[in-house]
Enzyme design. Structure first.
Site, PDB file in Angstrom:
ATOM      1  N   HIS A 170       0.868  -1.300  -0.052  1.00 60.61           N
ATOM      2  CA  HIS A 170       0.341   0.247   0.299  1.00 60.61           C
ATOM      3  C   HIS A 170       0.890   1.018   0.132  1.00 60.61           C
ATOM      4  O   HIS A 170       2.479   1.000   0.418  1.00 60.61           O
ATOM      5  CB  HIS A 170      -1.195   0.530   0.914  1.00 60.61           C
ATOM      6  CG  HIS A 170      -2.136  -0.915   1.125  1.00 60.61           C
ATOM      7  ND1 HIS A 170      -2.584  -2.377   1.383  1.00 60.61           N
ATOM      8  CD2 HIS A 170      -3.300  -0.532   0.536  1.00 60.61           C
ATOM      9  CE1 HIS A 170      -2.979  -2.766   0.965  1.00 60.61           C
ATOM     10  NE2 HIS A 170      -4.110  -1.842   0.530  1.00 60.61           N
ATOM     11  N   LYS A 173      -0.867   4.433   4.510  1.00 57.04           N
ATOM     12  CA  LYS A 173      -1.856   3.813   5.069  1.00 57.04           C
ATOM     13  C   LYS A 173      -1.009   3.611   6.360  1.00 57.04           C
ATOM     14  O   LYS A 173      -0.359   3.056   6.735  1.00 57.04           O
ATOM     15  CB  LYS A 173      -1.801   3.013   5.173  1.00 57.04           C
ATOM     16  CG  LYS A 173      -2.796   1.521   5.568  1.00 57.04           C
ATOM     17  CD  LYS A 173      -3.058   0.766   3.915  1.00 57.04           C
ATOM     18  CE  LYS A 173      -4.466  -0.434   4.653  1.00 57.04           C
ATOM     19  NZ  LYS A 173      -5.759   0.291   4.956  1.00 57.04           N
TER      20      LYS A 173
END
Length: 235
Positions: A131, A135
């Site tokens: 990600h 995040k």
């Protein structure tokens, strides 16, 4: 339909655009600097905030008699508490680690594959998720959901980010640039490997799925999942 957006970061802004394109009205854009004023006028709320705000957002919806769709991850130690409050207030609730239509199909394939692979001890399962660097939680909620899908359909007992013990699923988390989300489930043996992979190209899929879930939940009471929204059921 009148929608309250709880969390107005990048995801919230994409959800707003898609909701408006689908003919809905935004009655509240809640961030850390404003109040819940306008929440009670909403037909449904969509929560894509941060872990520290999720419980407050969700509980405020139940108290205001507004069904809520939550895509925030990293707060699930309080899930049972929110589930109890939803039942007490006769609210409507969908919480998912990922609202992408493609990812929810991926979840189903993951469970089906786990049932098949449970017969073959020579294959060891592991997972990787990638990600963007913004995040906040690791592993991702989607990776945890994938691990749970395997655990419920095999002899694996738990997941770990450390060196795995027997019957543990290893999850590797990477944070790179602006990657929306890539998840890979690998079954590895000495003779070959089987991979199941989902790659998100942008945030559109997450946002569209959340709006579709909100459209489905509006006017309903009870606790549901994306299986209900998409009429999916593992075979």
């Amino acid at each position: 339909m009148k929608i309250a957006l709880l969390g107005y970061g990048k995801m919230g802004q994409v959800i707003e655009r898609i909701a408006l394109e689908r003919g809905h009205e935004i009655v509240l854009k809640k961030d850390e600097f404003n109040t819940y004023d306008g929440l009670s006028t909403a037909d449904v709320a969509i929560d894509f905030s941060v872990p520290t705000a999720a419980v407050s957002n969700i509980s405020s919806c139940f108290h205001a008699n507004v069904p809520v769709v939550s895509g925030t991850t990293g707060w699930l130690e309080h899930y049972d508490e929110m589930e109890a409050l939803c039942n007490e207030k006769q609210g409507g609730f969908i919480s998912s680690s990922n609202f992408s239509l493609g990812v929810n199909i991926f979840f189903e394939l993951n469970e089906y594959l786990a049932k098949i692979m449970a017969q073959f001890d020579s294959y060891k399962v592991s997972m990787e998720e990638i990600h963007h660097t913004q995040k906040l939680d690791a592993p991702s909620g989607t990776a945890i959901s994938l691990a749970k899908g395997v655990i419920e359909n095999s002899t694996y007992a738990k997941w770990t980010m450390e060196d795995p013990q027997p019957k543990e699923i290893h999850i590797k988390s990477k944070r790179i640039g602006d990657v929306p989300g890539t998840h890979t489930v690998t079954y590895d043996s000495t003779v070959d490997s089987i991979e199941l992979k989902h790659t998100a190209h942008n945030r559109e899929g997450f946002a569209l799925g959340a709006v579709i879930a909100a459209e489905w939940l509006a006017g309903k009471k009870g606790i549901y999942t994306m299986k209900d929204v998409l009429n999916l059921e593992s075979k």
